[in-house]
Design an enzyme around this catalytic site. Structure first.
Site, PDB file in Angstrom:
ATOM      1  CE  LYS A 137       0.599   1.233   4.488  1.00 44.50           C
ATOM      2  NZ  LYS A 137       0.871   2.561   5.062  1.00 44.50           N
ATOM      3  CB  THR A 168      -1.556   4.895   2.721  1.00 43.20           C
ATOM      4  OG1 THR A 168      -1.672   4.128   3.910  1.00 43.20           O
ATOM      5  CG2 THR A 168      -0.119   5.296   2.538  1.00 43.20           C
TER       6      THR A 168
END
Length: 432
Positions: free
Chosen positions: A291, A348
């Site tokens: 990620k 994120t």
């Protein structure tokens, strides 16, 4: 209320029978397949009534007004509250009661936030932070602040900093590892002689070791020369600042040993921190590593001002790429759609507090990578992880166009604009 499309075995008066509930009937929980149902079914206006069956306990009422719908919502909420209170009443606290000392390896932002959180769980708990910088050590011990991070946040008095690894680890009941992945192996080798072989390690570090492609669950036992070192990984959508501000947060602790996972859950769970457990260490670690690379890609899209359509397309494609690789490595697909997967990606990729997203935004705006990294006081793990991800993709024969493009941009082999052009010209395929 949920639409029931399944077959249930119902019981009344000792007799068993089968009833098939189909739309447009809607049923109010609780209901359990193949058990005596205790619920009411409501037929939508104009619907045909359920087939009569004297052995069922189904009650059909018309959904002809807001009163019935409000009743459904109220009862469903009451059920959730009862379920929650029942679990809380059975929750154990003996782990926290018998824990006297916790050590946090690393004095960065997230390590500091975890130290502060654990310290507030029990006033008599000693929380040692092992730091390298003598100035940070002094500021924590004398001023109860981390002079590099969270200068406006006062740390609990039971948080103690030290530069002495032996003193920090002596008598510790739990160890939180908050050292960046690329430095973890050498760091752990230095302190290995002071680590008790039964000390549970809780890894907060997300990423892959660049040259070896190892995850933290592989790095820790190897560096400590103890293949049986207890280990769990803690991951999920969490900014250190919001954890310091005691805002509601949810994380996942994953371990092959359910007992250790439950122990960490008891140690950390509080009114502002929810801890789920998982046995899928691979899924949690790979999602947490990849990620960060995807967040760089999302930042590049933002820096190039490509718009919301482009952002949605890129992130969804990146999530598919993470799923393709992680499942090839043995991860569960359900892990990748949970907190440590989709949850962490959302945080994120879309929030400006993300270090990796910030790197991407600045790359997309035309800055050089070296200039970006030299101006940051924290590590953006996605930069180092990108190359490792592509090596893993080749190893497992997985095509990952978005994450490969990020790696090429980081290696200065492709400009962000050229990368977008090439991605848009990839063959259009059936979605999987």
């Amino acid at each position: 209320a949920v639409t029931v499309r399944k077959q249930f075995v119902c019981k009344k008066g000792g007799a068993m029978t089968t009833c098939l509930l189909e739309p447009p009937f809607r049923c109010l929980p609780p209901f359990q397949p193949f058990s005596p149902p205790r619920f009411r079914c409501y037929a939508a206006p104009g619907a045909q009534p359920l087939p009569s069956d004297p052995d069922t306990e189904t009650l059909v009422l018309p959904l002809d007004g807001p009163k019935e719908r409000r009743e459904i919502v109220r009862l469903a909420w009451e059920k959730l509250v009862r379920w929650s209170r029942s679990l809380q009443s059975r929750a154990k606290t003996d782990v926290l009661e018998r824990t006297n000392k916790v050590v946090v390896l690393g004095g960065g932002s997230f390590g500091t936030a975890i130290a502060a959180h654990v310290a507030t769980r029990k006033s008599l708990l000693e929380v040692n932070m092992l730091v390298r910088d003598p100035q940070v050590c002094r500021s924590i011990n004398e001023e109860h602040h981390n002079c590099k991070y969270f200068t406006q946040h006062e740390l609990p008095k039971n948080v103690i900093a030290t530069t002495d690894a032996k003193a920090a680890l002596l008598g510790a009941d739990f160890c939180f590892h908050a050292v960046p992945v690329q430095f973890s192996s050498s760091f752990l080798e230095e302190i290995a002689n002071y680590v008790d072989p039964g000390l549970p390690f809780i890894s907060l570090s997300k990423g892959l070791e660049l040259n070896t492609l190892r995850t933290m669950s592989q790095i820790i036992p190897k560096a400590l020369k103890n293949p049986r070192q207890p280990y769990v990984v803690l991951s999920g959508p969490s900014f250190a600042l919001e954890l310091m501000n005691k805002l509601p947060t949810a994380l996942v602790v994953a371990s092959k040993d359910q007992k250790i996972a439950n122990s960490v859950q008891q140690l950390m769970a509080s009114k502002n921190l929810r801890i789920n457990t998982s046995s899928d260490v691979t899924g949690v670690e790979i999602a947490g590593a990849l990620k960060n690379v995807l967040a760089i890609a999302a930042g590049i899209v933002e820096g190039l001002n490509l718009g919301n359509n482009s952002m949605a397309a890129l992130v969804s494609q990146g999530c598919s790429e993470i799923r393709w690789l992680a499942t090839k490595m043995g991860a569960k697909s359900t892990t990748l759609t949970g907190l440590s997967g989709t949850g962490d990606v959302m945080l994120t990729c879309f929030v400006s507090l993300s270090r990796n997203r910030t790197v991407g935004v600045r790359l997309g705006s035309g800055e050089k990578l070296d200039d970006i990294l030299s101006s940051m006081n924290q590590v953006a793990e996605g930069v180092a992880t990108a190359g490792a991800v592509i090596a893993l993709a080749q190893k497992y024969n997985v095509k990952m166009p978005v994450l490969t493009a990020v790696a090429r941009i980081i290696d200065n082999e492709l400009t962000p604009t050229k990368a977008v052009f090439e991605l848009m010209n990839l063959p259009q395929v059936e979605e999987v």
